[in-house]
Design a protein around this motif. Structure first.
Motif, PDB file in Angstrom:
ATOM      1  N   ARG A  72      51.835  45.970  18.587  1.00  0.00           N
ATOM      2  CA  ARG A  72      52.229  45.588  17.242  1.00  0.00           C
ATOM      3  C   ARG A  72      51.549  46.260  16.195  1.00  0.00           C
ATOM      4  NH1 ARG A  72      52.084  38.953  18.295  1.00  0.00           N
ATOM      5  NH2 ARG A  72      54.001  38.889  20.144  1.00  0.00           N
ATOM      6  N   CYS A  73      50.626  47.176  16.339  1.00  0.00           N
ATOM      7  CA  CYS A  73      49.728  47.682  15.209  1.00  0.00           C
ATOM      8  C   CYS A  73      50.870  48.523  14.351  1.00  0.00           C
ATOM      9  CB  CYS A  73      48.601  48.414  15.641  1.00  0.00           C
ATOM     10  SG  CYS A  73      47.871  49.245  14.575  1.00  0.00           S
ATOM     11  N   PRO A  74      50.889  48.347  12.943  1.00  0.00           N
ATOM     12  CA  PRO A  74      51.928  49.267  12.382  1.00  0.00           C
ATOM     13  C   PRO A  74      51.213  50.805  12.186  1.00  0.00           C
ATOM     14  CG  PRO A  74      50.601  47.889  10.861  1.00  0.00           C
ATOM     15  CD  PRO A  74      50.073  47.271  12.385  1.00  0.00           C
ATOM     16  N   SER A  75      49.976  50.715  12.501  1.00  0.00           N
ATOM     17  CA  SER A  75      49.536  52.176  12.513  1.00  0.00           C
ATOM     18  C   SER A  75      49.167  52.893  13.830  1.00  0.00           C
ATOM     19  CB  SER A  75      47.957  52.311  11.701  1.00  0.00           C
ATOM     20  OG  SER A  75      48.187  51.678  10.506  1.00  0.00           O
ATOM     21  N   GLN A  76      49.717  52.118  14.889  1.00  0.00           N
ATOM     22  CA  GLN A  76      49.724  52.564  16.196  1.00  0.00           C
ATOM     23  C   GLN A  76      48.241  53.129  16.730  1.00  0.00           C
ATOM     24  OE1 GLN A  76      52.811  55.612  15.794  1.00  0.00           O
ATOM     25  NE2 GLN A  76      54.131  54.304  16.990  1.00  0.00           N
ATOM     26  N   ILE A  77      47.237  52.298  16.302  1.00  0.00           N
ATOM     27  CA  ILE A  77      45.962  52.578  16.694  1.00  0.00           C
ATOM     28  C   ILE A  77      45.621  52.179  18.065  1.00  0.00           C
ATOM     29  CG2 ILE A  77      43.715  52.139  16.378  1.00  0.00           C
ATOM     30  CD1 ILE A  77      44.398  51.609  13.276  1.00  0.00           C
ATOM     31  N   PRO A  78      45.208  53.076  19.054  1.00  0.00           N
ATOM     32  CA  PRO A  78      45.075  52.667  20.481  1.00  0.00           C
ATOM     33  C   PRO A  78      43.925  51.842  20.491  1.00  0.00           C
ATOM     34  CG  PRO A  78      44.183  54.897  19.969  1.00  0.00           C
ATOM     35  CD  PRO A  78      44.888  54.529  18.685  1.00  0.00           C
ATOM     36  N   ILE A  79      44.091  50.478  19.985  1.00  0.00           N
ATOM     37  CA  ILE A  79      43.039  49.556  20.128  1.00  0.00           C
ATOM     38  C   ILE A  79      42.548  49.084  21.689  1.00  0.00           C
ATOM     39  CG2 ILE A  79      42.462  47.264  19.522  1.00  0.00           C
ATOM     40  CD1 ILE A  79      44.618  47.245  17.552  1.00  0.00           C
ATOM     41  N   THR A  80      43.517  49.033  22.427  1.00  0.00           N
ATOM     42  CA  THR A  80      43.294  48.556  23.792  1.00  0.00           C
ATOM     43  C   THR A  80      42.693  49.738  24.636  1.00  0.00           C
ATOM     44  OG1 THR A  80      45.181  47.022  23.712  1.00  0.00           O
ATOM     45  CG2 THR A  80      44.008  47.196  25.621  1.00  0.00           C
ATOM     46  N   CYS A  97      43.846  52.638   9.918  1.00  0.00           N
ATOM     47  CA  CYS A  97      43.711  50.961   9.809  1.00  0.00           C
ATOM     48  C   CYS A  97      43.957  50.401   8.533  1.00  0.00           C
ATOM     49  CB  CYS A  97      42.463  50.301  10.538  1.00  0.00           C
ATOM     50  SG  CYS A  97      42.476  48.408  10.460  1.00  0.00           S
ATOM     51  N   ILE A  98      44.999  49.474   8.266  1.00  0.00           N
ATOM     52  CA  ILE A  98      45.180  49.190   6.879  1.00  0.00           C
ATOM     53  C   ILE A  98      44.751  47.844   6.770  1.00  0.00           C
ATOM     54  CG2 ILE A  98      47.260  50.757   6.396  1.00  0.00           C
ATOM     55  CD1 ILE A  98      48.931  48.155   7.402  1.00  0.00           C
ATOM     56  N   GLN A  99      43.997  47.479   7.647  1.00  0.00           N
ATOM     57  CA  GLN A  99      43.395  46.009   7.642  1.00  0.00           C
ATOM     58  C   GLN A  99      44.271  44.988   7.520  1.00  0.00           C
ATOM     59  OE1 GLN A  99      39.785  45.330   7.932  1.00  0.00           O
ATOM     60  NE2 GLN A  99      40.228  47.063   9.174  1.00  0.00           N
ATOM     61  N   CYS A 100      45.565  45.102   8.328  1.00  0.00           N
ATOM     62  CA  CYS A 100      46.595  44.132   7.940  1.00  0.00           C
ATOM     63  C   CYS A 100      46.356  42.820   8.844  1.00  0.00           C
ATOM     64  CB  CYS A 100      47.782  44.638   8.505  1.00  0.00           C
ATOM     65  SG  CYS A 100      48.025  45.029  10.215  1.00  0.00           S
ATOM     66  N   GLY A 101      45.612  43.000   9.867  1.00  0.00           N
ATOM     67  CA  GLY A 101      45.337  41.789  10.647  1.00  0.00           C
ATOM     68  C   GLY A 101      46.375  41.103  11.762  1.00  0.00           C
ATOM     69  N   THR A 102      47.302  42.156  11.821  1.00  0.00           N
ATOM     70  CA  THR A 102      48.443  41.810  12.643  1.00  0.00           C
ATOM     71  C   THR A 102      47.918  41.716  14.309  1.00  0.00           C
ATOM     72  OG1 THR A 102      49.966  43.216  11.470  1.00  0.00           O
ATOM     73  CG2 THR A 102      50.602  42.751  13.862  1.00  0.00           C
ATOM     74  N   CYS A 103      46.766  42.574  14.553  1.00  0.00           N
ATOM     75  CA  CYS A 103      46.025  42.602  15.715  1.00  0.00           C
ATOM     76  C   CYS A 103      45.426  41.258  16.242  1.00  0.00           C
ATOM     77  CB  CYS A 103      45.143  43.837  15.912  1.00  0.00           C
ATOM     78  SG  CYS A 103      43.944  43.846  14.424  1.00  0.00           S
ATOM     79  N   GLY A 104      44.501  40.957  15.179  1.00  0.00           N
ATOM     80  CA  GLY A 104      43.682  39.555  15.320  1.00  0.00           C
ATOM     81  C   GLY A 104      44.511  38.240  15.506  1.00  0.00           C
ATOM     82  N   PRO A 132      39.965  43.026  16.525  1.00  0.00           N
ATOM     83  CA  PRO A 132      40.048  44.295  16.429  1.00  0.00           C
ATOM     84  C   PRO A 132      40.060  44.773  14.860  1.00  0.00           C
ATOM     85  CG  PRO A 132      41.553  43.486  18.108  1.00  0.00           C
ATOM     86  CD  PRO A 132      41.094  42.366  17.415  1.00  0.00           C
ATOM     87  N   ARG A 133      40.911  43.992  14.041  1.00  0.00           N
ATOM     88  CA  ARG A 133      40.649  44.441  12.336  1.00  0.00           C
ATOM     89  C   ARG A 133      39.129  44.687  12.112  1.00  0.00           C
ATOM     90  NH1 ARG A 133      39.853  42.221   7.637  1.00  0.00           N
ATOM     91  NH2 ARG A 133      39.712  40.064   8.461  1.00  0.00           N
ATOM     92  N   ARG A 134      38.372  43.566  12.337  1.00  0.00           N
ATOM     93  CA  ARG A 134      37.188  43.192  12.086  1.00  0.00           C
ATOM     94  C   ARG A 134      36.045  44.245  12.846  1.00  0.00           C
ATOM     95  NH1 ARG A 134      34.433  37.899  11.209  1.00  0.00           N
ATOM     96  NH2 ARG A 134      33.683  38.985   9.293  1.00  0.00           N
ATOM     97  N   MET A 135      36.468  44.604  14.060  1.00  0.00           N
ATOM     98  CA  MET A 135      35.696  45.425  14.748  1.00  0.00           C
ATOM     99  C   MET A 135      35.926  46.943  13.895  1.00  0.00           C
ATOM    100  SD  MET A 135      36.776  45.117  18.768  1.00  0.00           S
ATOM    101  CE  MET A 135      36.297  43.604  19.696  1.00  0.00           C
ATOM    102  N   ILE A 136      37.035  47.365  13.588  1.00  0.00           N
ATOM    103  CA  ILE A 136      37.140  48.591  12.894  1.00  0.00           C
ATOM    104  C   ILE A 136      36.318  48.628  11.539  1.00  0.00           C
ATOM    105  CG2 ILE A 136      38.901  50.101  11.806  1.00  0.00           C
ATOM    106  CD1 ILE A 136      40.778  49.052  13.960  1.00  0.00           C
ATOM    107  N   LEU A 137      36.371  47.349  10.969  1.00  0.00           N
ATOM    108  CA  LEU A 137      35.808  47.254   9.675  1.00  0.00           C
ATOM    109  C   LEU A 137      34.086  47.418   9.850  1.00  0.00           C
ATOM    110  CD1 LEU A 137      36.401  46.641   6.430  1.00  0.00           C
ATOM    111  CD2 LEU A 137      35.811  44.233   7.361  1.00  0.00           C
TER     112      LEU A 137
HETATM  113  S1  SF4 Z   1      44.112  47.729  13.724  1.00  0.00           S
HETATM  114 FE1  SF4 Z   1      46.391  47.951  13.358  1.00  0.00          FE
HETATM  115  S2  SF4 Z   1      46.974  45.761  13.546  1.00  0.00           S
HETATM  116 FE2  SF4 Z   1      44.676  45.872  13.323  1.00  0.00          FE
HETATM  117  S3  SF4 Z   1      44.438  45.519  11.256  1.00  0.00           S
HETATM  118 FE3  SF4 Z   1      44.241  47.621  11.550  1.00  0.00          FE
HETATM  119  S4  SF4 Z   1      46.512  48.586  11.312  1.00  0.00           S
HETATM  120 FE4  SF4 Z   1      46.525  46.212  11.372  1.00  0.00          FE
END
Ligand code: SF4
Ligand code: SF4
Lengths: 251, 394
Positions: free
Chosen positions: B79-87, B26-33, B46-51
């Motif tokens: 949309r996550c550029p790192s393809q993290i299985p958030i859902t 996760c590069i903390q880009c914020g695309t998810c939120g 999701p970004r802040r959850m990972i953080l």
């Molecule tokens: S989970 Fe993916 S979209 Fe969200 S902040 Fe991290 S890299 Fe970006």
């Protein structure tokens, strides 16, 4: 301190129930919801005071398997010991169950005995009070919060109309719970199955005494309520509704 | 559980889910939120959850309730550029912690308990699952009698018990009947397929359901499963193979598309302006975009209009991922529910009918019509309902 909570089974109303003149045959049984609240309150008391919690499940030879889920749930939530009390015959008479249970509990030295205040099969609801009478203990029902201090239990009881009252009873006592202080704790599937496997359940057979009293003459299904659909626009519906209520002497 | 234990349980679960090794990327880009329909209403996107997990304050996420403000719409994951299985992983594993703590939102807890006890979320008798077949004027074959069929039709809980969704089940069965399809249903042997259970983090229950369902499937001879339930489709397609189930799974939009030539011969005219809602687990998650559009456009007389947010950018109805059991919880956190925004969007492009292809959508949108005052102006229909209507109009 040692607490016990009683867990009874009631017919599962999700399934059809066969009603015959001299017996009722449910498809299956489930834990009585108010008793689940009694178990929950016992667990809350354990968290508050470190009390030891024992849960006593009651069934008869016909439905004892249906008790396992409720006992497993109690174990998963933190009950220390579980009893599966199997009555030697089914009975609708709470006096008989209360008497047998009173004898069984007499040497267990519980400081507090918790039951649910009611049950959908209405007979079962009387258990708390009758049990207290047979055990010669103080009793209070309608309770929504239980605390203990200095050899007493201090309970909050519902008075209706949103009013609550606080009562103090000397321990040991029997308390019937309406609902626990918090919603029933959720137990995930895996945790429940593990608890059911590991649970330390002592099975006890109890002989029921024969007690004269209320006898069942016959069982019957209540008549289906008559449903009238009132149709039309708002004004029309309101007029017809008023007329219908007048006919029933409600207005 | 203390925080240490929570993190240990969390990673134990995450590690079991495919592609979760990407979590660290996760590069903390914020695309998810920024993509999330609930992004504005939550403390932890999701970004802040990972953080928060990285910072070891997972308990704060749980206390905020953010794990329940997700409708599993899959937009962030796509949309996550790192393809993290958030859902599929990041959020359900947090939800599992909440379930283990014993305090999920009450409505959702009741639904899960009902599924454990009765195999459906409705607190209905499993022995009444096939009741809908008595409400139709054609015969719906049971696989226990037929023994063998080309298609096994899975109705799923909403399709079997829900007053409105049952109508979709009946319409699709009627279409199969008219097409002369060799199909059958499991009837009372069917139980919850469990996709929402999985997305809610009840992994143990999901496994149990999958194993039991597969054992029932194995009793009978059929070559494909067909279903109008987008989540059942998703779970059977993507999750059940892990448990040994390997048959072809067809969504009803695909089935209708495959039978389009035959259907065209039966179509009458419909005088509607129609728009199509891409349900998350038909479209975004499983890439079925063109088939339903082709089927709707083939109905003579229908004027097809697109909404602004379509295909992979479509807005969720809010029912997925247990959202359907979280209504009151969600109402407390956001001003306008996604379904309300969506029906307004459909009305704004001049549609008379909003066509969907997921059983959950219909009650979600019909409820939104009432709230937004659009009842009477816009109708919601499943794709099988509008097709049946076109046929009955011939
Ligand atoms: S989970 Fe993916 S979209 Fe969200 S902040 Fe991290 S890299 Fe970006
Ligand atoms: S799946 Fe949808 S609702 Fe859930 S966090 Fe991602 S974008 Fe938000």
């Amino acid at each position: 301190m040692k607490i016990c909570a009683i867990l009874r089974l009631v017919p599962d109303l999700v399934e059809e129930i066969e009603v015959e003149e001299n017996e009722i045959i449910p498809f299956r049984y489930m834990p009585n919801e108010r008793d689940e609240h009694a178990v929950e309150e016992a667990i809350i008391l354990k968290e508050k005071t470190g009390a030891e919690v024992e849960v006593i499940g009651i069934a008869d030879s016909e439905n004892e398997a249906d008790l396992d889920e409720g006992l497993g749930m109690a174990a998963a939530k933190g009950a220390d010991k579980l009893y599966k009390v199997v009555l030697d015959r089914p009975t609708y008479k709470r006096c008989e169950i209360a008497k047998a249970l009173a004898d069984f509990l007499s040497d267990k030295n519980y400081d507090l005995i918790l039951t649910g205040i009611q049950a959908i099969d209405s007979y079962a609801g009387n258990l708390g009070g009758i049990l207290a009478r047979y055990m010669d203990l103080p009793y209070i029902g309608g309770v929504v919060e239980v605390n203990v201090s200095n050899g007493n239990t201090i309970v909050k009881k519902e008075l209706g109309g949103g009013l609550l009252a606080e009562y103090k009873l000397p321990l040991p006592a029997v308390v019937s719970v309406v609902s626990a202080e918090r919603p029933l704790k959720f137990v995930p599937f895996t945790k429940l199955r593990q608890a059911m496997k590991k649970a330390n359940i002592e099975e006890v057979e109890l002989e029921l005494p024969e007690i004269e009293g209320v006898e069942v003459l016959k069982y019957e299904v209540p008549p289906e309520p008559e449903i009238t659909l009132i149709e039309g626009d708002v004004e029309e519906v309101a007029d017809k509704l008023i007329e219908a209520l007048k006919e029933l002497s409600i207005l | 559980m203390d925080v240490e234990e929570m993190l240990e349980t969390y990673f134990e679960r995450i590690n079991e889910i495919p592609n979760s090794d990407k979590f660290i990327q996760c590069i903390q880009c914020g695309t998810c939120g920024g993509s999330c329909p609930y992004g504005m209403g939550t403390l932890f996107t999701p970004r802040r959850m990972i953080l928060a997990v990285r910072a070891g304050i997972v308990d704060e996420v749980l206390q905020s309730g953010a794990q329940w403000l997700c409708t599993s719409c899959f937009t962030c994951s796509l949309r996550c550029p790192s393809q993290i299985p958030i859902t599929d992983a990041v959020i359900p594993a947090l939800r599992e912690l909440s379930l283990l703590e014993g305090n999920p939102p009450e409505e959702l807890a009741a639904a899960l308990m009902n599924i454990t006890r009765y195999g459906n979320s409705f607190r209905e008798s499993p022995r009444k699952r096939d009741r809908w077949i008595k409400e139709v004027d054609f015969e719906v074959p049971l696989i226990s009698k037929k023994k063998k069929a080309e298609y096994l039709f899975i109705t799923e809980c909403f399709g079997a018990y829900h007053r409105r969704c049952k109508e979709i089940t009946k319409a699709f069965a009627k279409l199969m009947d008219l097409l002369g399809t060799d199909y059958a249903i499991l009837g009372n042997e069917e139980r919850c397929i469990g996709d929402l259970v999985r997305l809610c983090g009840e992994f143990g229950l999901f496994e149990d359901l999958a194993e039991k369902n597969i054992r029932v499937f194995e009793k009978y001879e059929f070559s494909k499963i067909v279903t109008h339930d987008a989540h059942a489709y998703n779970a059977l397609l993507r999750e059940y193979p892990r448990f040994g189930f390997k048959k072809e799974v067809v969504h009803h939009t695909q089935f209708l598309y495959n039978n389009l030539e035959k259907l065209k011969e039966m179509f009458g005219k419909l005088d509607y302006t129609v728009t199509y809602h891409d349900s998350c687990y038909v479209g975004r998650r499983n890439g079925i975009y063109e088939e339903p559009r082709a089927v709707i456009k083939a109905i003579p007389g229908v004027k097809f209009v697109e909404m602004k947010r379509i295909k992979e950018n479509a807005l969720c109805c809010g029912g997925g991922g247990g959202g359907v059991w979280l209504d009151s919880f969600i109402k407390d956190h956001i001003k306008e529910r996604p379904a309300e925004s969506r029906v307004k969007e459909a009305a704004s492009v001049g549609a008379d009918v909003l066509v969907t292809a997921c059983t959950l959508d219909v009650p979600m949108f019909e409820d939104a019509l009432k709230v937004t005052g659009l009842e009477g102006q816009l109708e919601v229909k499943d794709i099988s309902e509008i097709i049946l209507e076109a046929i009955e109009n011939s």
